[in-house]
Motif scaffolding. Sequence first.
Motif, PDB file in Angstrom:
ATOM      1  N   GLY A 102       0.806  -1.226   0.000  1.00 10.99           N
ATOM      2  CA  GLY A 102       0.000   0.000   0.000  1.00 10.99           C
ATOM      3  C   GLY A 102       0.834   1.268   0.000  1.00 10.99           C
ATOM      4  O   GLY A 102       0.328   2.346  -0.305  1.00 10.99           O
ATOM      5  N   ARG A 103       2.123   1.158   0.342  1.00 16.78           N
ATOM      6  CA  ARG A 103       3.000   2.335   0.314  1.00 16.78           C
ATOM      7  C   ARG A 103       3.486   2.655  -1.092  1.00 16.78           C
ATOM      8  O   ARG A 103       4.052   3.721  -1.322  1.00 16.78           O
ATOM      9  N   LEU A 104       3.317   1.719  -2.033  1.00 19.93           N
ATOM     10  CA  LEU A 104       3.822   1.938  -3.388  1.00 19.93           C
ATOM     11  C   LEU A 104       2.952   2.950  -4.117  1.00 19.93           C
ATOM     12  O   LEU A 104       1.748   3.020  -3.871  1.00 19.93           O
ATOM     13  N   PRO A 105       3.547   3.737  -5.026  1.00 21.53           N
ATOM     14  CA  PRO A 105       2.752   4.742  -5.724  1.00 21.53           C
ATOM     15  C   PRO A 105       1.678   4.097  -6.600  1.00 21.53           C
ATOM     16  O   PRO A 105       1.957   3.157  -7.329  1.00 21.53           O
ATOM     17  N   GLY A 106       0.444   4.590  -6.496  1.00 26.76           N
ATOM     18  CA  GLY A 106      -0.640   4.104  -7.339  1.00 26.76           C
ATOM     19  C   GLY A 106      -1.258   2.807  -6.853  1.00 26.76           C
ATOM     20  O   GLY A 106      -2.117   2.240  -7.530  1.00 26.76           O
ATOM     21  N   PHE A 118      10.924   2.686 -10.191  1.00 26.33           N
ATOM     22  CA  PHE A 118      11.742   3.872  -9.913  1.00 26.33           C
ATOM     23  C   PHE A 118      11.515   4.386  -8.500  1.00 26.33           C
ATOM     24  O   PHE A 118      12.431   4.907  -7.866  1.00 26.33           O
ATOM     25  N   HIS A 119      10.288   4.191  -8.017  1.00 30.44           N
ATOM     26  CA  HIS A 119      10.032   4.547  -6.624  1.00 30.44           C
ATOM     27  C   HIS A 119      10.914   3.712  -5.707  1.00 30.44           C
ATOM     28  O   HIS A 119      11.573   4.238  -4.807  1.00 30.44           O
ATOM     29  N   LEU A 120      10.956   2.395  -5.965  1.00 27.66           N
ATOM     30  CA  LEU A 120      11.761   1.503  -5.111  1.00 27.66           C
ATOM     31  C   LEU A 120      13.246   1.827  -5.210  1.00 27.66           C
ATOM     32  O   LEU A 120      13.993   1.663  -4.257  1.00 27.66           O
ATOM     33  N   LEU A 121      13.640   2.306  -6.371  1.00 29.06           N
ATOM     34  CA  LEU A 121      15.047   2.659  -6.588  1.00 29.06           C
ATOM     35  C   LEU A 121      15.443   3.837  -5.715  1.00 29.06           C
ATOM     36  O   LEU A 121      16.586   3.938  -5.275  1.00 29.06           O
ATOM     37  N   THR A 122      14.501   4.733  -5.459  1.00 30.37           N
ATOM     38  CA  THR A 122      14.855   5.957  -4.737  1.00 30.37           C
ATOM     39  C   THR A 122      14.540   5.888  -3.243  1.00 30.37           C
ATOM     40  O   THR A 122      15.058   6.692  -2.488  1.00 30.37           O
ATOM     41  N   VAL A 123      13.705   4.944  -2.796  1.00 30.73           N
ATOM     42  CA  VAL A 123      13.415   4.879  -1.358  1.00 30.73           C
ATOM     43  C   VAL A 123      14.637   4.355  -0.608  1.00 30.73           C
ATOM     44  O   VAL A 123      15.561   3.812  -1.202  1.00 30.73           O
ATOM     45  N   GLU A 124      14.617   4.533   0.696  1.00 29.38           N
ATOM     46  CA  GLU A 124      15.668   3.992   1.557  1.00 29.38           C
ATOM     47  C   GLU A 124      15.762   2.487   1.346  1.00 29.38           C
ATOM     48  O   GLU A 124      14.744   1.819   1.165  1.00 29.38           O
ATOM     49  N   ARG A 125      16.961   1.970   1.419  1.00 33.06           N
ATOM     50  CA  ARG A 125      17.177   0.547   1.267  1.00 33.06           C
ATOM     51  C   ARG A 125      16.330  -0.270   2.254  1.00 33.06           C
ATOM     52  O   ARG A 125      15.775  -1.314   1.914  1.00 33.06           O
ATOM     53  N   ALA A 126      16.199   0.251   3.488  1.00 31.72           N
ATOM     54  CA  ALA A 126      15.424  -0.462   4.518  1.00 31.72           C
ATOM     55  C   ALA A 126      13.956  -0.616   4.104  1.00 31.72           C
ATOM     56  O   ALA A 126      13.336  -1.640   4.379  1.00 31.72           O
ATOM     57  N   ASP A 127      13.408   0.398   3.436  1.00 28.55           N
ATOM     58  CA  ASP A 127      12.004   0.327   3.004  1.00 28.55           C
ATOM     59  C   ASP A 127      11.833  -0.750   1.937  1.00 28.55           C
ATOM     60  O   ASP A 127      10.861  -1.513   1.963  1.00 28.55           O
ATOM     61  N   SER A 157      -6.110  -2.730  -4.025  1.00 33.81           N
ATOM     62  CA  SER A 157      -5.099  -3.324  -4.917  1.00 33.81           C
ATOM     63  C   SER A 157      -4.053  -4.046  -4.099  1.00 33.81           C
ATOM     64  O   SER A 157      -3.595  -5.132  -4.480  1.00 33.81           O
ATOM     65  N   ALA A 158      -3.656  -3.450  -2.971  1.00 33.98           N
ATOM     66  CA  ALA A 158      -2.621  -4.053  -2.135  1.00 33.98           C
ATOM     67  C   ALA A 158      -3.096  -5.423  -1.659  1.00 33.98           C
ATOM     68  O   ALA A 158      -2.351  -6.399  -1.680  1.00 33.98           O
ATOM     69  N   GLN A 159      -4.388  -5.499  -1.265  1.00 28.98           N
ATOM     70  CA  GLN A 159      -4.962  -6.754  -0.789  1.00 28.98           C
ATOM     71  C   GLN A 159      -4.987  -7.787  -1.921  1.00 28.98           C
ATOM     72  O   GLN A 159      -4.617  -8.942  -1.742  1.00 28.98           O
ATOM     73  N   ARG A 160      -5.404  -7.324  -3.107  1.00 26.30           N
ATOM     74  CA  ARG A 160      -5.486  -8.224  -4.250  1.00 26.30           C
ATOM     75  C   ARG A 160      -4.108  -8.769  -4.634  1.00 26.30           C
ATOM     76  O   ARG A 160      -3.943  -9.957  -4.913  1.00 26.30           O
ATOM     77  N   ILE A 161      -3.100  -7.884  -4.617  1.00 26.81           N
ATOM     78  CA  ILE A 161      -1.744  -8.307  -4.966  1.00 26.81           C
ATOM     79  C   ILE A 161      -1.206  -9.270  -3.903  1.00 26.81           C
ATOM     80  O   ILE A 161      -0.586 -10.282  -4.225  1.00 26.81           O
ATOM     81  N   ALA A 162      -1.486  -8.971  -2.622  1.00 25.29           N
ATOM     82  CA  ALA A 162      -0.997  -9.832  -1.537  1.00 25.29           C
ATOM     83  C   ALA A 162      -1.567 -11.250  -1.683  1.00 25.29           C
ATOM     84  O   ALA A 162      -0.836 -12.235  -1.577  1.00 25.29           O
ATOM     85  N   PHE A 163      -2.861 -11.350  -1.964  1.00 28.30           N
ATOM     86  CA  PHE A 163      -3.456 -12.685  -2.114  1.00 28.30           C
ATOM     87  C   PHE A 163      -2.981 -13.367  -3.380  1.00 28.30           C
ATOM     88  O   PHE A 163      -2.840 -14.588  -3.422  1.00 28.30           O
ATOM     89  N   HIS A 164      -2.712 -12.561  -4.401  1.00 27.66           N
ATOM     90  CA  HIS A 164      -2.121 -13.130  -5.613  1.00 27.66           C
ATOM     91  C   HIS A 164      -0.770 -13.765  -5.279  1.00 27.66           C
ATOM     92  O   HIS A 164      -0.501 -14.899  -5.652  1.00 27.66           O
ATOM     93  N   LEU A 165       0.064 -13.025  -4.541  1.00 27.24           N
ATOM     94  CA  LEU A 165       1.396 -13.532  -4.200  1.00 27.24           C
ATOM     95  C   LEU A 165       1.314 -14.768  -3.308  1.00 27.24           C
ATOM     96  O   LEU A 165       2.160 -15.653  -3.372  1.00 27.24           O
ATOM     97  N   LEU A 166       0.260 -14.815  -2.496  1.00 25.01           N
ATOM     98  CA  LEU A 166       0.074 -15.961  -1.603  1.00 25.01           C
ATOM     99  C   LEU A 166      -0.200 -17.227  -2.400  1.00 25.01           C
ATOM    100  O   LEU A 166       0.173 -18.324  -1.990  1.00 25.01           O
TER     101      LEU A 166
END
Lengths: 202, 202
Positions: free
Chosen positions: A14-18, B29-38, A23-32
């Motif tokens: 959910g922290r990712l842009p867009g 690109f977002h992941l590229l620029t965030v802190e490594r820990a994130d 969507s976060a829930q849907r992607i998480a269950f997809h990955l599961l």
Amino acid sequence: MYEGPIQDLIEELGRLPGVGPKSAQRIAFHLLTVERADAERLSGAITAVKERVRFCVRCYNVSEHEECRICRDARRDPAVVCVVQEPRDVLAIERTSEFRGLYHVLGGAISPIDGVGPEKLRIKELMARLGAEGITEIVLATNPNIEGEATASYLGRALKAVSSPEQPLRISRIASGLPVGGDLEYADEVTLGRAFAGRAEV
Amino acid sequence: MYEGPIQDLIEELGRLPGVGPKSAQRIAFHLLTVERADAERLSGAITAVKERVRFCVRCYNVSEHEECRICRDARRDPAVVCVVQEPRDVLAIERTSEFRGLYHVLGGAISPIDGVGPEKLRIKELMARLGAEGITEIVLATNPNIEGEATASYLGRALKAVSSPEQPLRISRIASGLPVGGDLEYADEVTLGRAFAGRAEV
């Protein structure tokens, strides 16, 4: 709320842009439900980007080496430098095949509302390149929106201040032709190519 | 095309549901620029989900333990079982606070076009629970769309066949009230709660 790891993953996604909560829930269950190897390829790709990708020491484009592919290319003209906001803008301009010089990636645009002043961009580094690399022409290709225009206008003034009759610097701004208020990244090749070809002296 | 790791990450992100090529690029690109820990928290969360989350041995809901939180809860009524397609549907129903029984997650719905017949769902497992757990009531809460209705109708027949005067089984289907053609997951609590309260015998 889900238990432990699923909830953690939903929150991180959910922290990712867009990516909204649904969507976060849907992607998480997809990955599961995908094969473990597929999920590992994704987590590995995230780690690899952070470990292997760095910024070019010369132009700050993304690179796997000390200098990026473009800076290392002897066929490019090092006297002409195109200034952009982000690495993705380099790719957008490369797709037009209109530009054969090098780049300089600022890492953003001036935006007082977000607390981004000129000192947070790689402007010092651009100024240092001017003399060191014998640059004779700068193309300002920041986004055609408020922040990008403000940045181009700031850079136009700063660059004119160091231009002299002995060492003249041609400074241009990519032409409009791009829809104003838009994002350079989303322009089609033809429009962006024309904007390049019709760039105007500032 | 980007070089190596960035391109790999864009491709992996592009495989996720609802993430198109432009979103994948923006997230990369977002992941590229965030802190490594994130970035590490995200890749770690993906790994953790695959390592620590499994399916409840009783109801097939997601769980960190052999049995899920709901099956382990002694205050729930084990004689009433709500049948749903996916683990996310369990959460949607839990949010209504209308249901105090246990669940059974089928793992999908009958869909001949996708090659999903009844044998690919956890219907055998549901049938095995009937006698073993002394279940007296089944609520069919599959999605109110073609596949979900087909699944409810199939289950209604299969469950009626094992119901007997000595061991009667109440079988109900959640009421409409949910917009038909929609997804149970997206229903608001009130609508879904009413659908539960007004469930009709089949």
